[in-house]
Write an enzyme that holds these catalytic residues in place. Structure first.
Site, short mmCIF file in Angstrom:
data_model
loop_
_atom_site.label_atom_id
_atom_site.label_comp_id
_atom_site.label_asym_id
_atom_site.label_seq_id
_atom_site.Cartn_x
_atom_site.Cartn_y
_atom_site.Cartn_z
CD GLN A 262 7.76 6.84 -16.10
OE1 GLN A 262 7.66 6.88 -14.88
NE2 GLN A 262 6.77 6.45 -16.88
CG HIS A 265 4.99 10.60 -13.43
ND1 HIS A 265 3.73 10.30 -12.98
CD2 HIS A 265 5.35 9.57 -14.24
CE1 HIS A 265 3.33 9.15 -13.50
NE2 HIS A 265 4.29 8.68 -14.27
CD GLU A 332 9.02 3.99 -10.10
OE1 GLU A 332 7.86 3.93 -9.66
OE2 GLU A 332 9.55 5.07 -10.46
CG HIS A 333 9.23 2.42 -14.31
ND1 HIS A 333 9.19 3.64 -13.66
CD2 HIS A 333 8.04 1.81 -14.07
CE1 HIS A 333 8.02 3.77 -13.06
NE2 HIS A 333 7.31 2.68 -13.28
CG ASP A 366 3.18 3.87 -15.89
OD1 ASP A 366 3.79 3.30 -14.97
OD2 ASP A 366 3.62 4.88 -16.48
CG HIS A 425 15.83 -21.47 25.40
ND1 HIS A 425 15.87 -20.40 26.27
CD2 HIS A 425 15.36 -20.97 24.22
CE1 HIS A 425 15.46 -19.31 25.64
NE2 HIS A 425 15.14 -19.63 24.40
#
Length: 441
Positions: A262, A265, A332-333, A366, A425
């Site tokens: 990761q 990235h 996230e992961h 992924d 109403h």
């Protein structure tokens, strides 16, 4: 190379106090918002001309047209490496298996005799998908966005990816080939905030979309925030994150490799190990150096990411405390590499996606697990989900009552309307019964 945070001994704090102790990247979307505002409004007022000018300014290429010709998609697929094509096709096949099973069907609840509520699911009419094209090329993101939209039944799907000077102003050919494999034939050479603005406002060549999805950099996130309310969005995706909850049963070589996977990235990517084993922490640190040295993108991405404030090894007293930490972090992961990993994973509340045991690395998700890799970042997993078929569907309630069914509940409706000081109403009900509320049966 990577820092340590020692949370052993004292009782872990609760809520925000614990979150504040954990590593996180600086990602100021609000500050970026002011910079993308004039870009978005220029696209609004000048359309394709603005997109062409911004492509020259940001991507270094002067476009003749923003729309990618159909022949370019066909040529990209024809020129695609056979092994890459086979891998993309298998990724698409697996993603379809998972996402097709997510499709919801209409459901009717008979509330009372003669009174029913049906919830039907209607796909968004038109979506704009975004595939990044900065430091890396992401045909996998084309799959992760297009497949759930297609399986949801979205009729009009367009995709944008940044123009590449190397390829004559077209998006990367592997992006184009992935589009061709998926049958997405409306593709635009537009990147960052300009692509989001193109989908939000529409231009001469691109009709406006109802929704924009897909990962991107801070400018994409800021543009999504700018247009929230005008269009639907999936999430304001920040830098990618991996958290690994591991005990002394984990293989340090696996853990180190997954942290690095990761970190490659982006220099802001987060790599976090949470463990109750100092021996594992030491072993992982020893593994990092040779593995980093043996790979690519070391100085521009991996080392800055691992050394940044967003990455750390967090020491805890036990797996129980580790669970509290990863829930507070909301990764996230999230990988679970502990004994009885499935049972531990079942107790996790906050994560974009969970990967169980030594044979389910994030890299699998992924590309080819069948799951979706467009996931919430920045702790948003405590309230948001990853991209799925549901992201592209809208639930609509259909209310169907007979006269008798309305009469049975009319007095309650009138009572509540008067309690809220909204007499009109109640009058809307009374008018149907000669202005006299029926007595309840």
């Amino acid at each position: 190379m990577i820092s340590r945070i020692d949370l052993r001994g004292d009782a872990l704090p609760e809520g925000p106090a614990l979150r504040d102790l954990l590593p996180r990247a600086d990602f100021d979307v609000q500050a970026a918002l002011e910079k993308v505002r004039p870009i978005c409004e220029d696209v609004h007022h000048r359309g394709d001309a603005a997109l062409i000018d911004f492509a020259e300014r940001f991507d270094g290429v002067r476009l003749e047209s923003v729309r990618v010709p159909a022949q370019a998609l066909a040529d990209a697929l024809a020129g695609l490496d056979a092994e890459v094509r086979a891998a993309l096709e298998e990724s698409i096949r697996r993603a379809r298996l998972v996402h097709r099973a997510q499709r919801r069907t209409a459901h009717t609840t008979q509330v009372v005799p003669g009174g029913a509520v049906t919830e039907k699911w209607v796909p968004v009419e038109r979506v704009g998908l975004y595939a990044p094209g900065g430091r890396s090329v992401y045909p996998s993101s084309v799959i992760m966005n297009a497949v759930p939209a297609q399986e949801a039944g979205v009729e009009s799907i367009a995709l944008a990816s940044p123009p590449q000077a190397e390829f004559g102003g077209l998006p990367h050919p592997t992006i184009l080939a992935a589009c061709a494999l998926l049958g997405v034939d409306e593709v635009y050479a537009a990147g960052g905030a300009t692509a989001v603005a193109m989908f939000a406002y529409g231009t001469e060549s691109c009709p406006p979309a109802n929704m924009v999805t897909g990962p991107g950099n801070i400018w994409v996130a800021a543009a999504k925030r700018y247009f929230t309310g005008r269009i639907g969005i999936d999430t304001e995706a920040g830098p990618t994150e991996i958290a690994i909850l591991a005990d002394d049963t984990a293989d340090p070589a696996h853990v180190a490799a997954d942290l690095i996977s990761q970190a490659e990235h982006d220099p802001l990517a987060a790599a976090v190990l949470v463990t109750d084993s100092p021996d594992l922490a030491d072993a992982v640190e020893k593994e990092l150096e040779p593995q980093v040295a043996a790979t690519k993108h070391v100085e521009d991405r991996i080392r800055p990411a691992l050394a940044g404030r967003q990455s750390a090894i967090v020491l805890v007293d036990g797996v129980e405390e580790g669970l509290r930490v990863v829930d507070a972090y909301g990764a996230e992961h999230l990988e679970i590499q502990t004994s009885d990993a499935a049972a531990v994973a079942d107790r996790v509340r906050n994560a974009g996606a969970i990967f169980i045991g030594p044979w389910a690395p994030v890299s699998l998700g992924d590309y080819a697990a069948g799951s979706n890799h467009v996931l919430p970042t920045g702790g948003c997993a405590c309230h948001s989900s990853g991209l799925s078929v549901q992201s592209f569907l809208r639930g609509i309630h259909i209310v169907d009552y007979t006269k008798d069914a309305l009469a049975e509940v009319a007095h309650h409706v009138v009572t509540l309307a008067e309690a809220e000081d909204l007499p009109a109403h109640g009058a809307a009900v009374k008018a149907r019964f000669g202005w006299k509320v029926p007595e309840s049966k």
